[in-house]
Design a protein around this motif. Structure first.
Motif: not given
Length: 149
Positions: A63-86
């Motif tokens: 659980n913790t390993g998969l959560s670490t991996f998926f949070f990393f991927i999701a955060s990188v994707v959201l950081a790359a595609l965000n619109h710089k809103t708060g």
């Protein structure tokens, strides 16, 4: 708690284009929150002791390993595609913080899993040695007669 805050931040976003990164982040934060919450509830109420067939140390590690991996991927994707809103920036920050906490928990879960594996293997070897010793003691007892003699 960080997964909950990240989920709340992502839910406050009203419009997006493209929305795929936002939806993926939403799925990851919600899933991690639910699964970790269920495991936390089971561990805190000692319900895991009623199901000894499951290796709970390994379950926590996965659980913790998969959560670490998926949070990393999701955060990188959201950081790359965000619109710089708060809300998007806050979600990315809390996503990376949640990833860091899950990574520390993964490290601790690996240590706990290795320790329990060593204890289990030493317990099995000591059971084997005890069984061999007892079988030898039976052969040397004079009150037991062999049938082939």
């Amino acid at each position: 708690v960080l997964a909950l805050i990240a989920f709340i931040c992502i839910e406050t976003i009203m419009e997006c284009s493209p929305c795929e990164g936002l939806y993926f982040f939403e799925f990851v934060s919600c899933s991690a929150l639910v699964v970790t919450g269920v495991l936390l509830l089971m561990f805190s109420l000692n319900l895991h002791t009623r199901i000894p067939q499951i290796n709970w140390n390994l379950t926590d590690l996965v659980n913790t390993g998969l959560s670490t991996f998926f949070f990393f991927i999701a955060s990188v994707v959201l950081a790359a595609l965000n619109h710089k809103t708060g809300a998007e920036i806050a979600a990315v920050i809390f996503g990376f913080l949640a990833m860091a906490v899950y990574a520390v928990n993964t490290y601790l879960a690996v240590k706990k899993w290795r320790m329990s594996s060593r204890q289990q293997s030493s317990r099995q070897s000591s059971d084997y040695i005890r069984a061999r010793t007892e079988s030898r003691e039976v052969d040397h007892r004079p009150e037991i007669q062999r049938l082939d003699a």
